[in-house]
Design a protein around this motif. Structure first.
Motif, short mmCIF file in Angstrom:
data_model
loop_
_atom_site.label_atom_id
_atom_site.label_comp_id
_atom_site.label_asym_id
_atom_site.label_seq_id
_atom_site.Cartn_x
_atom_site.Cartn_y
_atom_site.Cartn_z
N LYS A 8 -2.29 5.13 -0.31
CA LYS A 8 -3.32 4.81 0.69
C LYS A 8 -3.59 3.31 0.68
CE LYS A 8 -5.43 9.32 0.12
NZ LYS A 8 -6.59 10.06 -0.37
N GLU A 9 -3.83 2.76 1.82
CA GLU A 9 -4.08 1.32 1.94
C GLU A 9 -5.37 0.93 1.20
OE1 GLU A 9 -4.88 -1.95 5.42
OE2 GLU A 9 -3.69 -0.18 5.89
N GLY A 10 -5.27 -0.11 0.38
CA GLY A 10 -6.44 -0.67 -0.29
C GLY A 10 -7.07 0.20 -1.36
N TRP A 11 -6.37 1.23 -1.82
CA TRP A 11 -6.93 2.17 -2.80
C TRP A 11 -7.42 1.47 -4.07
CZ3 TRP A 11 -4.87 2.44 -7.64
CH2 TRP A 11 -3.63 1.85 -7.80
N PHE A 12 -6.74 0.42 -4.50
CA PHE A 12 -7.06 -0.28 -5.75
C PHE A 12 -8.37 -1.05 -5.67
CE2 PHE A 12 -4.07 -2.62 -3.15
CZ PHE A 12 -4.69 -3.85 -3.00
N LEU A 13 -8.90 -1.26 -4.48
CA LEU A 13 -10.15 -2.00 -4.32
C LEU A 13 -11.36 -1.18 -4.77
CD1 LEU A 13 -9.42 -3.66 -0.88
CD2 LEU A 13 -9.29 -4.71 -3.15
N LYS A 14 -11.16 0.11 -5.03
CA LYS A 14 -12.24 0.98 -5.50
C LYS A 14 -12.43 0.88 -7.01
CE LYS A 14 -11.52 4.25 -1.76
NZ LYS A 14 -11.09 5.60 -1.40
N TYR A 15 -11.58 0.11 -7.67
CA TYR A 15 -11.61 -0.02 -9.13
C TYR A 15 -11.83 -1.47 -9.50
CZ TYR A 15 -9.63 4.59 -8.67
OH TYR A 15 -9.43 5.90 -8.32
N CYS A 16 -12.59 -1.68 -10.55
CA CYS A 16 -12.91 -3.04 -10.96
C CYS A 16 -12.64 -3.23 -12.45
CB CYS A 16 -14.38 -3.32 -10.66
SG CYS A 16 -14.85 -5.03 -11.03
N LEU A 17 -12.04 -4.35 -12.79
CA LEU A 17 -11.82 -4.74 -14.18
C LEU A 17 -11.90 -6.26 -14.25
CD1 LEU A 17 -11.10 -3.77 -17.05
CD2 LEU A 17 -8.69 -4.12 -16.45
N ASP A 18 -12.71 -6.74 -15.16
CA ASP A 18 -12.93 -8.17 -15.34
C ASP A 18 -11.61 -8.94 -15.41
OD1 ASP A 18 -14.81 -10.45 -16.16
OD2 ASP A 18 -13.37 -10.39 -17.83
N GLU A 19 -11.59 -10.07 -14.75
CA GLU A 19 -10.38 -10.91 -14.69
C GLU A 19 -9.88 -11.30 -16.08
OE1 GLU A 19 -9.04 -15.25 -12.85
OE2 GLU A 19 -10.98 -14.40 -12.34
N ASN A 20 -10.81 -11.63 -16.98
CA ASN A 20 -10.40 -12.01 -18.34
C ASN A 20 -9.77 -10.83 -19.07
OD1 ASN A 20 -11.21 -14.72 -18.18
ND2 ASN A 20 -13.32 -14.16 -18.68
N LEU B 115 -0.38 -9.68 -7.81
CA LEU B 115 -0.16 -9.51 -6.37
C LEU B 115 0.09 -8.04 -6.01
CD1 LEU B 115 2.05 -12.59 -5.47
CD2 LEU B 115 -0.40 -12.29 -5.15
N GLY B 116 0.26 -7.23 -7.03
CA GLY B 116 0.51 -5.81 -6.83
C GLY B 116 -0.79 -5.04 -6.68
N CYS B 117 -0.94 -4.03 -7.50
CA CYS B 117 -2.08 -3.12 -7.33
C CYS B 117 -3.05 -3.14 -8.51
CB CYS B 117 -1.60 -1.70 -7.05
SG CYS B 117 -0.61 -0.99 -8.36
#
Length: 92
Positions: free
Chosen positions: A39-51, A80-82
């Protein structure tokens, strides 16, 4: 230098760890099986600190003793992936 298949498996391991630590937590393999990842943009529902994301990538690159070039390729592919987003959504 690792093969592209080797590097892809390392990326998959990185994604598995990232999503196991993301908010909300998720099983990356289950998401693939359930076709959530199609599904398009599915990974935007998950968050993990950049560090934390950076530490996970570095840990796997070190574990597999990747060359600087291969480590760079992994980092670019994951970012650049998911990979989960590193920005928490603000509530209105």
């Amino acid at each position: 230098m690792k093969t592209n298949e080797d590097l892809w498996e390392i990326c998959m391991d990185i994604y598995r760890e990232m999503y196991s630590k993301a908010s909300p937590k998720a099983n990356f393999d289950d998401m693939i099986k359930k076709k959530i990842t199609q599904k398009e943009g599915w990974f935007l529902k998950y968050c993990l600190d950049e560090n934390e994301q950076r530490k996970i990538v570095q840990k796997h690159c070190k574990k597999h003793r990747l060359s600087e070039r291969d480590a760079y390729k992994i980092s670019i592919e994951v970012n650049l992936g998911c990979a989960p987003t590193s920005v928490k959504k603000r509530l209105p």
